[in-house]
Scaffold this active site. Structure first.
Site, short mmCIF file in Angstrom:
data_model
loop_
_atom_site.label_atom_id
_atom_site.label_comp_id
_atom_site.label_asym_id
_atom_site.label_seq_id
_atom_site.Cartn_x
_atom_site.Cartn_y
_atom_site.Cartn_z
N ASN A 163 -10.05 -0.19 0.58
CA ASN A 163 -8.60 -0.04 0.47
C ASN A 163 -8.14 -0.61 -0.87
O ASN A 163 -8.18 -1.83 -1.08
CB ASN A 163 -7.95 -0.80 1.64
CG ASN A 163 -6.44 -0.77 1.62
OD1 ASN A 163 -5.83 -0.42 0.61
ND2 ASN A 163 -5.82 -1.16 2.72
N HIS A 197 -3.38 7.28 2.17
CA HIS A 197 -3.80 5.92 1.87
C HIS A 197 -5.07 5.62 2.68
O HIS A 197 -5.12 5.89 3.88
CB HIS A 197 -2.69 4.93 2.23
CG HIS A 197 -3.13 3.51 2.13
ND1 HIS A 197 -3.69 3.01 0.98
CD2 HIS A 197 -3.11 2.50 3.03
CE1 HIS A 197 -4.00 1.74 1.18
NE2 HIS A 197 -3.66 1.40 2.41
N CYS A 207 0.82 -1.22 0.00
CA CYS A 207 0.00 0.00 0.00
C CYS A 207 0.85 1.27 0.00
O CYS A 207 0.34 2.36 -0.26
CB CYS A 207 -0.95 0.00 1.19
SG CYS A 207 -2.15 -1.33 1.12
N1 COA Z 1 -17.67 -8.71 10.70
C1 COA Z 1 -18.19 -8.88 11.93
N2 COA Z 1 -17.42 -9.14 13.00
C2 COA Z 1 -16.10 -9.22 12.80
C3 COA Z 1 -15.51 -9.04 11.55
C4 COA Z 1 -16.36 -8.78 10.46
N3 COA Z 1 -15.89 -8.61 9.23
N4 COA Z 1 -14.17 -9.15 11.68
C5 COA Z 1 -13.94 -9.40 12.96
N5 COA Z 1 -15.11 -9.44 13.65
C6 COA Z 1 -15.31 -9.69 15.07
C7 COA Z 1 -14.16 -10.41 15.72
O1 COA Z 1 -14.26 -11.80 15.57
C8 COA Z 1 -14.29 -9.97 17.16
O2 COA Z 1 -15.31 -10.73 17.78
P1 COA Z 1 -15.17 -11.16 19.32
O3 COA Z 1 -15.13 -9.87 20.09
O4 COA Z 1 -16.44 -11.94 19.55
O5 COA Z 1 -13.92 -11.95 19.41
C9 COA Z 1 -14.80 -8.55 17.06
O6 COA Z 1 -15.40 -8.44 15.75
C10 COA Z 1 -13.71 -7.52 17.20
O7 COA Z 1 -12.62 -7.91 16.37
P2 COA Z 1 -11.37 -7.00 16.17
O8 COA Z 1 -10.38 -7.71 15.28
O9 COA Z 1 -10.91 -6.51 17.52
O10 COA Z 1 -12.03 -5.79 15.38
P3 COA Z 1 -11.40 -4.40 15.07
O11 COA Z 1 -12.17 -3.33 15.71
O12 COA Z 1 -9.91 -4.41 15.27
O13 COA Z 1 -11.69 -4.27 13.51
C11 COA Z 1 -10.46 -4.44 11.46
C12 COA Z 1 -11.12 -5.20 12.62
C13 COA Z 1 -9.83 -5.44 10.52
C14 COA Z 1 -11.53 -3.65 10.76
C15 COA Z 1 -9.40 -3.48 12.07
O14 COA Z 1 -8.57 -4.20 12.96
C16 COA Z 1 -8.53 -2.84 11.03
O15 COA Z 1 -9.00 -2.07 10.22
N6 COA Z 1 -7.21 -3.07 11.07
C17 COA Z 1 -6.29 -2.49 10.14
C18 COA Z 1 -6.26 -3.32 8.90
C19 COA Z 1 -5.66 -2.58 7.73
O16 COA Z 1 -5.76 -1.39 7.62
N7 COA Z 1 -5.04 -3.35 6.82
C20 COA Z 1 -4.48 -2.82 5.63
C21 COA Z 1 -3.29 -1.96 5.93
S1 COA Z 1 -2.70 -1.20 4.49
#
Ligand code: COA
Length: 338
Positions: free
Chosen positions: A295, A265, A122
């Protein structure tokens, strides 16, 4: 070239464009494919929909990149034969060879100029545009085509195991034409390119079993699909995004108020909000378009930039800071005087 402003060659962005696949993948569509909800996705990421290329029918990274470059050349009123070099930021080359760069150069009608791909995930476009500026300022090249293009959805697992990444990513491409100018005040003022391979385990695409780091746990070991530790990447992005803005402002002797546009980004609207709050950046200086495209990896920054141009918001004399972070792990900035 004569020098009117006290030394050297400047660089101008003389044209830009974007190209997106027709096909969409909405949050509602994802609800039918995995255990997720529109409400959850919007709240955690700010994304409503994204584009998905029809790769099976030939809508590949090279096709998106070619269309973006064609439009950027038209907007710049430059013929493809005037390009001296073509650089493509991508991590989703259609096949190991030829590069997307070689295909685009052939398709748009370049001479037998150098053409290549650069992979910094990215952060790829940011790295590439910074290198292009340096290559023009060296006096070796006059006009360089720069593209950011990815079809990342081909590497997404649209099942419950892959839902963390599946909701985030979309396909797309953006392009710019850069040209040497006598006005040496124009072009990149400052830049930062960073990488830390120790964090690679948090965001990667495995080709074979040994690519899975021993210490990391994964729900399902799917090859060729994005593996992501969302929380670790989120923490990295928030931290490095803010750090690199501080570094770049400090090095250039500017404050956040001096910057007209932060072209960032688009990974998660909450990551963008964290930087806006930390530096007091008003929303009109940091365009968020993640709700429409998700993204788009290498395409993200040039797509944002072109939307600003198309809206008439980018004007000569402004200062623009490009910012990105991504797999590798990589991150950086590129601060430009337009
Ligand atoms: N839909 C519904 N629930 C989801 C889910 C989805 N797509 N993905 C994860 N969950 C659930 C998890 O299982 C977890 O459940 P639990 O509490 O029962 O265990 C809960 O939601 C929280 O998960 P978590 O991973 O803590 O969520 P989050 O707030 O961190 O959001 C992302 C997840 C991926 C959206 C976030 O971590 C993120 O954006 N990270 C950066 C990723 C990124 O930018 N990547 C590219 C970089 S260039």
């Amino acid at each position: 070239m004569s020098d009117q402003s006290g030394g050297g060659i400047g660089v101008e962005i003389i044209g830009s464009a974007l190209h997106l696949p027709e096909g969409t993948l909405t949050n509602k569509d994802l609800e039918g494919m995995m255990d997720t909800s529109d409400e959850w996705i919007v709240k955690r990421t700010g994304i409503n929909t994204r584009r998905r290329a029809d790769i099976a029918n030939g809508e590949t990274t090279s096709v998106l990149a070619t269309e973006a470059m064609r439009k950027a050349l038209a907007n710049a009123k430059v013929d493809a034969t005037e390009l001296d070099l073509l650089l493509v930021a991508t991590m989703t080359c259609d096949s190991p060879t030829p590069s997307v760069g070689c295909v685009v150069a052939r398709e748009v009608g370049c001479r037998d100029i150098g053409a290549m791909d650069i992979n910094a995930a990215c952060s790829g476009f940011l790295y590439t545009v910074s290198m292009a500026d340096a290559m023009i300022k060296s006096g070796t090249y006059k006009t360089i085509g720069v593209i950011g293009a990815d079809c990342i959805t081909r590497h997404i697992d649209y099942s419950n195991f892959g839902r963390g990444a599946a909701i985030l990513f979309g396909d797309g491409a953006g392009a710019m034409v850069l040209r040497a100018t006598d006005d040496s005040s124009k072009g990149m003022i400052s830049h930062k390119m960073h990488a830390d391979g120790n964090g690679a385990k948090h965001l990667f695409i495995p080709s074979c079993e040994i690519d899975f780091p021993e210490e990391a746990e994964f729900d399902e070991r799917k090859l060729d699909k994005v593996q992501m530790n969302g929380q670790a990447v989120f923490k990295f992005a928030v931290t490095k995004f803010q750090e690199v803005i501080s570094e770049t402002l400090e090095e250039s002797g500017l404050s956040a108020d001096d910057i007209d546009h932060f072209v960032c980004h688009q990974a998660n609207s909450r990551i963008l909000d964290s930087a806006r709050e930390r530096f007091g950046i008003p929303s009109e200086k940091l365009l968020v378009n993640i709700q429409k495209y998700g993204n788009t990896v290498g395409g993200s920054i040039p797509i944002v930039f072109h939307e600003l141009v198309a809206d008439g918001k980018v004007q000569p004399g402004q200062k623009v800071m490009f910012l990105a972070f991504g797999a590798g792990l990589t991150w950086g900035s590129s601060l430009w005087q337009l």
